[in-house]
Design a protein around this motif. Structure first.
Motif, PDB file in Angstrom:
ATOM      1  N   ALA A   2       0.825  -0.721   0.650  1.00 30.08           N
ATOM      2  CA  ALA A   2      -0.066   0.179  -0.191  1.00 30.08           C
ATOM      3  C   ALA A   2       1.379   1.033   0.108  1.00 30.08           C
ATOM      4  O   ALA A   2       1.582   1.384   0.150  1.00 30.08           O
ATOM      5  CB  ALA A   2      -0.404  -0.581   1.129  1.00 30.08           C
ATOM      6  N   GLU A  28     -10.234   0.356  -9.146  1.00 25.07           N
ATOM      7  CA  GLU A  28     -10.276   0.939  -7.852  1.00 25.07           C
ATOM      8  C   GLU A  28     -11.578   2.469  -7.362  1.00 25.07           C
ATOM      9  O   GLU A  28     -11.872   3.520  -8.072  1.00 25.07           O
ATOM     10  CB  GLU A  28      -8.640   2.139  -7.686  1.00 25.07           C
ATOM     11  N   GLY A  31     -10.034   3.980  -2.366  1.00 23.22           N
ATOM     12  CA  GLY A  31      -9.673   3.643  -1.435  1.00 23.22           C
ATOM     13  C   GLY A  31     -10.034   2.264  -1.764  1.00 23.22           C
ATOM     14  O   GLY A  31      -8.696   0.915  -0.550  1.00 23.22           O
ATOM     15  N   ARG A  32     -11.164   1.193  -2.537  1.00 22.36           N
ATOM     16  CA  ARG A  32     -11.138   0.559  -2.574  1.00 22.36           C
ATOM     17  C   ARG A  32     -10.005  -0.312  -3.681  1.00 22.36           C
ATOM     18  O   ARG A  32     -10.644  -0.009  -4.589  1.00 22.36           O
ATOM     19  CB  ARG A  32     -12.363  -0.245  -2.314  1.00 22.36           C
ATOM     20  N   SER A  45      -7.979  -3.073   0.969  1.00 15.16           N
ATOM     21  CA  SER A  45      -7.680  -1.458   1.348  1.00 15.16           C
ATOM     22  C   SER A  45      -6.451  -1.040   0.438  1.00 15.16           C
ATOM     23  O   SER A  45      -5.606  -1.949   0.425  1.00 15.16           O
ATOM     24  CB  SER A  45      -7.126  -1.874   2.782  1.00 15.16           C
ATOM     25  N   ARG A  47      -5.207   1.617   1.172  1.00  9.86           N
ATOM     26  CA  ARG A  47      -4.358   2.484   2.261  1.00  9.86           C
ATOM     27  C   ARG A  47      -3.309   1.238   2.728  1.00  9.86           C
ATOM     28  O   ARG A  47      -2.205   0.807   3.287  1.00  9.86           O
ATOM     29  CB  ARG A  47      -4.989   3.033   3.288  1.00  9.86           C
ATOM     30  N   THR A  48      -3.830  -0.421   3.423  1.00  5.79           N
ATOM     31  CA  THR A  48      -2.997  -1.473   4.103  1.00  5.79           C
ATOM     32  C   THR A  48      -3.239  -2.788   3.262  1.00  5.79           C
ATOM     33  O   THR A  48      -2.423  -3.207   3.467  1.00  5.79           O
ATOM     34  CB  THR A  48      -4.175  -1.660   5.036  1.00  5.79           C
ATOM     35  N   LEU A  52     -10.623  -7.284   1.621  1.00  2.00           N
ATOM     36  CA  LEU A  52     -12.067  -7.201   2.009  1.00  2.00           C
ATOM     37  C   LEU A  52     -13.460  -7.457   1.564  1.00  2.00           C
ATOM     38  O   LEU A  52     -12.472  -8.142   0.857  1.00  2.00           O
ATOM     39  CB  LEU A  52     -11.956  -5.356   1.726  1.00  2.00           C
TER      40      LEU A  52
END
Length: 85
Positions: A2, A28, A31-32, A45, A47-48, A52
């Motif tokens: 990420a 995308e 953020g998904r 995610s 970000r991480t 999900l």
């Protein structure tokens, strides 16, 4: 892996998915990150890198706040799904 959207630097932890199962990203949205692997579809995610839930188990090729669109593998058709949540 990420990345931070502001700095472009790696952020968070790397996903636990082995490199051989890294997804082919299809789209995308907020953020998904959606993608496909040999084992099926995934949503992560941005970000991480954490997994999900994907409903209804698709990796859309186009997505917005209302509709997910999936292009058929054969390339000769589209299916639209109402965006969840």
């Amino acid at each position: 892996m990420a990345f931070d959207g502001s700095s472009g630097q790696p952020s968070g932890s790397s996903p636990t998915r082995p490199p051989t199962a890294s997804p082919c990203v299809t789209s995308e949205w907020h953020g998904r990150v959606y993608g496909k692997t040999g084992s099926g579809t995934v949503a992560l995610s941005g970000r991480t890198g954490a997994d999900l839930p994907t409903q209804p188990g698709i990796a859309p090729d186009l997505v917005n706040g209302y509709t997910d669109v999936v292009i058929a593998e054969s390339g000769d058709g589209l299916t639209a799904y109402q965006t969840a949540g």
